[in-house]
Design a protein around this motif. Structure first.
Motif, PDB file in Angstrom:
ATOM      1  N   MET A  39      -7.728   8.118 103.702  1.00 31.56           N
ATOM      2  CA  MET A  39      -7.479   6.681 103.875  1.00 31.56           C
ATOM      3  C   MET A  39      -8.525   5.996 104.766  1.00 31.56           C
ATOM      4  SD  MET A  39      -3.326   6.468 103.948  1.00 31.56           S
ATOM      5  CE  MET A  39      -3.240   4.724 104.313  1.00 31.56           C
ATOM      6  N   PRO A  40      -8.895   6.568 105.898  1.00 29.96           N
ATOM      7  CA  PRO A  40      -9.849   5.849 106.747  1.00 29.96           C
ATOM      8  C   PRO A  40     -11.288   5.886 106.228  1.00 29.96           C
ATOM      9  CG  PRO A  40      -8.937   7.737 107.940  1.00 29.96           C
ATOM     10  CD  PRO A  40      -8.343   7.725 106.568  1.00 29.96           C
ATOM     11  N   ARG A  41     -11.684   7.008 105.562  1.00 29.02           N
ATOM     12  CA  ARG A  41     -13.074   7.121 105.122  1.00 29.02           C
ATOM     13  C   ARG A  41     -13.239   8.381 104.277  1.00 29.02           C
ATOM     14  NH1 ARG A  41     -16.222  10.851 107.823  1.00 29.02           N
ATOM     15  NH2 ARG A  41     -15.311  11.807 109.672  1.00 29.02           N
ATOM     16  N   PRO A  42     -14.350   8.466 103.529  1.00 25.61           N
ATOM     17  CA  PRO A  42     -14.651   9.693 102.781  1.00 25.61           C
ATOM     18  C   PRO A  42     -15.008  10.836 103.736  1.00 25.61           C
ATOM     19  CG  PRO A  42     -15.913   7.836 101.929  1.00 25.61           C
ATOM     20  CD  PRO A  42     -15.292   7.390 103.223  1.00 25.61           C
ATOM     21  N   TYR A  43     -14.787  12.052 103.285  1.00 28.27           N
ATOM     22  CA  TYR A  43     -15.131  13.254 104.047  1.00 28.27           C
ATOM     23  C   TYR A  43     -15.861  14.239 103.150  1.00 28.27           C
ATOM     24  CZ  TYR A  43     -12.116  12.006 107.969  1.00 28.27           C
ATOM     25  OH  TYR A  43     -11.549  11.379 109.058  1.00 28.27           O
ATOM     26  N   GLY A  44     -16.667  15.070 103.765  1.00 28.49           N
ATOM     27  CA  GLY A  44     -17.308  16.163 103.064  1.00 28.49           C
ATOM     28  C   GLY A  44     -16.305  17.263 102.787  1.00 28.49           C
ATOM     29  N   MET A  45     -16.646  18.120 101.837  1.00 27.07           N
ATOM     30  CA  MET A  45     -15.738  19.200 101.459  1.00 27.07           C
ATOM     31  C   MET A  45     -15.460  20.142 102.638  1.00 27.07           C
ATOM     32  SD  MET A  45     -14.715  18.822  98.278  1.00 27.07           S
ATOM     33  CE  MET A  45     -14.371  20.392  97.482  1.00 27.07           C
ATOM     34  N   GLY A  46     -16.471  20.454 103.429  1.00 24.35           N
ATOM     35  CA  GLY A  46     -16.273  21.330 104.584  1.00 24.35           C
ATOM     36  C   GLY A  46     -15.312  20.723 105.592  1.00 24.35           C
ATOM     37  N   GLU A  47     -15.473  19.423 105.844  1.00 26.51           N
ATOM     38  CA  GLU A  47     -14.575  18.730 106.773  1.00 26.51           C
ATOM     39  C   GLU A  47     -13.145  18.746 106.242  1.00 26.51           C
ATOM     40  OE1 GLU A  47     -16.924  15.024 108.650  1.00 26.51           O
ATOM     41  OE2 GLU A  47     -17.001  15.109 106.446  1.00 26.51           O
ATOM     42  N   LEU A  48     -12.992  18.482 104.948  1.00 25.03           N
ATOM     43  CA  LEU A  48     -11.656  18.469 104.344  1.00 25.03           C
ATOM     44  C   LEU A  48     -11.006  19.841 104.417  1.00 25.03           C
ATOM     45  CD1 LEU A  48     -12.154  16.230 101.177  1.00 25.03           C
ATOM     46  CD2 LEU A  48     -10.788  15.706 103.211  1.00 25.03           C
ATOM     47  N   GLU A  75     -18.854  11.787  95.630  1.00 20.60           N
ATOM     48  CA  GLU A  75     -20.051  10.949  95.735  1.00 20.60           C
ATOM     49  C   GLU A  75     -21.098  11.700  96.538  1.00 20.60           C
ATOM     50  OE1 GLU A  75     -18.541   8.109  99.387  1.00 20.60           O
ATOM     51  OE2 GLU A  75     -18.128   7.431  97.357  1.00 20.60           O
ATOM     52  N   ALA A  76     -22.344  11.361  96.299  1.00 19.39           N
ATOM     53  CA  ALA A  76     -23.447  12.014  97.011  1.00 19.39           C
ATOM     54  C   ALA A  76     -23.356  11.716  98.499  1.00 19.39           C
ATOM     55  CB  ALA A  76     -24.782  11.525  96.462  1.00 19.39           C
ATOM     56  N   ASP A  77     -23.715  12.708  99.288  1.00 20.28           N
ATOM     57  CA  ASP A  77     -23.766  12.553 100.745  1.00 20.28           C
ATOM     58  C   ASP A  77     -25.168  12.082 101.095  1.00 20.28           C
ATOM     59  OD1 ASP A  77     -23.964  12.857 103.507  1.00 20.28           O
ATOM     60  OD2 ASP A  77     -22.631  14.589 103.528  1.00 20.28           O
ATOM     61  N   ARG A  82     -27.519  18.074  99.251  1.00 23.62           N
ATOM     62  CA  ARG A  82     -26.855  19.250  98.667  1.00 23.62           C
ATOM     63  C   ARG A  82     -25.337  19.142  98.745  1.00 23.62           C
ATOM     64  NH1 ARG A  82     -28.875  23.399 102.661  1.00 23.62           N
ATOM     65  NH2 ARG A  82     -28.589  21.548 103.898  1.00 23.62           N
ATOM     66  N   SER A  83     -24.840  18.168  99.481  1.00 22.63           N
ATOM     67  CA  SER A  83     -23.400  18.040  99.723  1.00 22.63           C
ATOM     68  C   SER A  83     -22.818  16.839  99.007  1.00 22.63           C
ATOM     69  CB  SER A  83     -23.140  17.886 101.219  1.00 22.63           C
ATOM     70  OG  SER A  83     -23.583  19.017 101.910  1.00 22.63           O
ATOM     71  N   VAL A  84     -21.520  16.894  98.826  1.00 23.92           N
ATOM     72  CA  VAL A  84     -20.783  15.748  98.282  1.00 23.92           C
ATOM     73  C   VAL A  84     -19.701  15.349  99.272  1.00 23.92           C
ATOM     74  CG1 VAL A  84     -21.170  16.339  95.867  1.00 23.92           C
ATOM     75  CG2 VAL A  84     -19.115  17.154  96.996  1.00 23.92           C
ATOM     76  N   ARG A  85     -19.331  14.099  99.175  1.00 27.76           N
ATOM     77  CA  ARG A  85     -18.222  13.585  99.953  1.00 27.76           C
ATOM     78  C   ARG A  85     -17.128  13.217  98.956  1.00 27.76           C
ATOM     79  NH1 ARG A  85     -19.515  13.238 104.893  1.00 27.76           N
ATOM     80  NH2 ARG A  85     -18.194  11.624 105.716  1.00 27.76           N
ATOM     81  N   VAL A  86     -15.900  13.265  99.410  1.00 26.51           N
ATOM     82  CA  VAL A  86     -14.766  12.902  98.570  1.00 26.51           C
ATOM     83  C   VAL A  86     -14.227  11.575  99.099  1.00 26.51           C
ATOM     84  CG1 VAL A  86     -12.498  13.595  97.714  1.00 26.51           C
ATOM     85  CG2 VAL A  86     -14.254  15.332  98.162  1.00 26.51           C
ATOM     86  N   ALA A  87     -14.051  10.635  98.181  1.00 27.51           N
ATOM     87  CA  ALA A  87     -13.581   9.295  98.545  1.00 27.51           C
ATOM     88  C   ALA A  87     -12.427   8.894  97.637  1.00 27.51           C
ATOM     89  CB  ALA A  87     -14.721   8.291  98.410  1.00 27.51           C
TER      90      ALA A  87
END
Length: 152
Positions: A39-48, A75-77, A82-87
Motif C-alpha cells: 500500500m505505501p510503495r513498491p518493494y523489491g522481491m528480496g524486501e518482500l 516493474e523494473a528497479d 537486474r531486479s524487479v519491484r512489485v507494485a
C-alpha cells in the motif's frame, strides 16, 4: 488465563477475522498481506521475502498468482536493472484499501468490551512486544499510512 494462552488465543482470533475479511474480498491471507505491504510503495522481491517471511520460491508463486489476478505488477528497479519491484495496480490499490479498511473494522469490533483507557493500555503493551521483536510492518497502523491514505 495466562499471558501465553491469551496471546496465542488472540492470535487465532485475529487470524480468523483476517481470513474472513480476505474471503469476503476474494483474497487468501497471504495475498491480503502482500497487498497491505504494498500500500505505501513498491518493494523489491528480496524486501518482500524478508517482510513476509517467505522463501524466494514461495514469494514468486504468490506474486505470480496475484499478478495473474491483475492486482500487482512487476516493474523494473531503476537502481538495479537486474531486479524487479512489485507494485499495486489500480485495481490492486482499490482492493487493498477495501480489504485494509474492512479488516480494521472487523478487528476493531473485537474490542467493543474495552473502554478507551483499556484500549490505550493494550495498544501500548502490544506495540512494545511488536517493536521489541522487530516484527515487519505487514499491516500498518492507520497513523503509519501516508497522509493521503487516511480514513476520513
Amino acid at each position: 488465563m495466562g499471558i501465553v494462552a491469551a496471546l496465542v488465543r488472540s492470535s487465532f482470533l485475529v487470524n480468523s477475522v483476517y481470513a474472513e475479511s480476505g474471503r469476503e474480498h476474494g483474497l487468501t491471507p497471504q495475498q491480503g498481506q502482500l497487498l497491505c505491504v504494498l500500500m505505501p510503495r513498491p518493494y523489491g522481491m528480496g524486501e518482500l521475502g524478508a517482510m513476509l517471511g517467505l522463501a524466494k520460491s514461495s514469494l514468486t508463486g504468490l506474486v505470480d498468482r496475484t499478478e495473474r489476478n491483475g492486482l500487482v505488477r512487476r516493474e523494473a528497479d531503476a537502481r538495479d536493472t537486474r531486479s524487479v519491484r512489485v507494485a499495486l495496480t489500480a485495481q490492486g490499490a482499490s482492493l487493498a484499501r477495501e480489504f485494509y479498511d474492512g479488516t480494521c473494522r472487523r478487528v476493531e469490533g473485537l474490542l467493543t468490551g474495552l473502554g478507551p483507557a483499556e484500549r490505550d493500555v493494550l495498544a501500548g503493551l502490544l506495540a512494545r512486544v511488536v517493536l521489541d521483536n522487530e516484527v515487519p510492518v505487514v499491516f500498518a497502523a492507520q497513523e503509519e499510512r501516508a497522509p493521503g491514505d487516511r480514513e476520513s
